[in-house]
Motif scaffolding. Sequence first.
Motif, short mmCIF file in Angstrom:
data_model
loop_
_atom_site.label_atom_id
_atom_site.label_comp_id
_atom_site.label_asym_id
_atom_site.label_seq_id
_atom_site.Cartn_x
_atom_site.Cartn_y
_atom_site.Cartn_z
N LEU A 47 -7.23 8.66 6.79
CA LEU A 47 -6.64 7.31 6.79
C LEU A 47 -7.48 6.35 7.63
CD1 LEU A 47 -2.80 8.05 7.00
CD2 LEU A 47 -4.20 7.58 4.97
N TYR A 48 -7.98 6.83 8.76
CA TYR A 48 -8.83 5.99 9.61
C TYR A 48 -10.01 5.48 8.80
CZ TYR A 48 -11.03 4.55 14.04
OH TYR A 48 -11.57 3.83 15.07
N VAL A 60 -4.59 11.35 -0.39
CA VAL A 60 -5.31 12.34 0.41
C VAL A 60 -4.88 13.75 -0.01
CG1 VAL A 60 -5.81 13.16 2.75
CG2 VAL A 60 -5.42 10.71 2.34
N SER A 61 -5.85 14.61 -0.26
CA SER A 61 -5.60 16.02 -0.61
C SER A 61 -4.50 16.15 -1.67
CB SER A 61 -5.22 16.82 0.63
OG SER A 61 -6.15 16.65 1.66
N PRO A 62 -4.61 15.46 -2.79
CA PRO A 62 -3.52 15.50 -3.78
C PRO A 62 -3.36 16.89 -4.40
CG PRO A 62 -5.46 14.44 -4.72
CD PRO A 62 -5.75 14.63 -3.26
N MET A 65 0.84 -1.20 0.00
CA MET A 65 0.00 0.00 0.00
C MET A 65 0.87 1.25 0.00
SD MET A 65 -2.69 1.30 2.95
CE MET A 65 -3.82 -0.07 2.74
N LEU A 66 0.42 2.28 -0.71
CA LEU A 66 1.11 3.57 -0.72
C LEU A 66 0.20 4.64 -0.14
CD1 LEU A 66 3.59 5.26 -1.60
CD2 LEU A 66 2.43 5.63 -3.79
N LEU A 67 0.72 5.41 0.82
CA LEU A 67 -0.01 6.52 1.42
C LEU A 67 0.68 7.83 1.07
CD1 LEU A 67 -0.56 5.28 5.12
CD2 LEU A 67 -1.87 4.68 3.08
N GLY A 68 -0.09 8.81 0.58
CA GLY A 68 0.50 10.11 0.28
C GLY A 68 -0.51 11.22 0.40
#
Length: 276
Positions: free
Chosen positions: A265-266, A189-191, A161-164
């Motif tokens: 993310l939650y 998130v908020s890209p 998984m990638l988080l950004g």
Amino acid sequence: MKYLFSMLLLGLFCLNNATAQQHEIPQKIESIPFSIGKTDQIKSKILAENRTLNIYLPDGYHPDSAKTYPVIYLLDGSANEDFIHVAGLVQFLTMTETMPAAIVVGIGNVDRKRDYTFPTTIAKDKKDYPSTGQSAKFISFIGKELQPYIEKNYKTNSSKMLLGQSLGGLLATEILLTSPSLFNQYMIVSPSLWWDNESLLAKAPGLLKSLPAQKIKVYVAVGKEGAVMEGAAKKLSETLKSTSLEVHFAFLPEGNHANVLHNALYKGFELFNPKK
């Protein structure tokens, strides 16, 4: 009279002694460091520099065990950025059986504007951020050096998984569109899709025509962040939904650009791991 006075003094002494014992400060027996992870330093030939990896290992992890774990790769993963609260969130949601136990790899920053952006045609951005435009090199580092290092040294399985968020969300979107098979789960998130006059968003429909056959989940979230940020995130989500991808979108009006990530993310972890 003297007897009564002596008994009174004795009573006061006993009372004071008992009070002193009640409020006595405990003596320290032992003091040891409290740690939520470990830090690896690796040398990248592609980036020509050393990079810091902050790594959270789930409860019960043992290098000699046959058990393997999903890996969550976190952009902006320095200790003073998002690593601590994201690792804590993963630990909590694992404890409550909301998601499976996972390894978190926080990628510490050196120059995020350099690493997270592709070249821009906007003169002002070139002037204001002269080091930008090297995301292709950073993506190569992720695929050819970082992931192989983690897979060689830790008990991993095929789930990646990638988080950004923000510029990290821009990079996560670029990876999804140009190198989608690097990960099978994306949380964006908020890209900052405003970069280069939203050129990546404009290219998205064409780039999505060559998606791999593997199943890929995508989660896009944005807070109350203004028309440009909100509109771009919604448009990205709508574009992705026209493909074979599993896409989730969340608008979180109670959050802004500075504080939306944790709650986003939650919610994302819950959406990716629905209760059976």
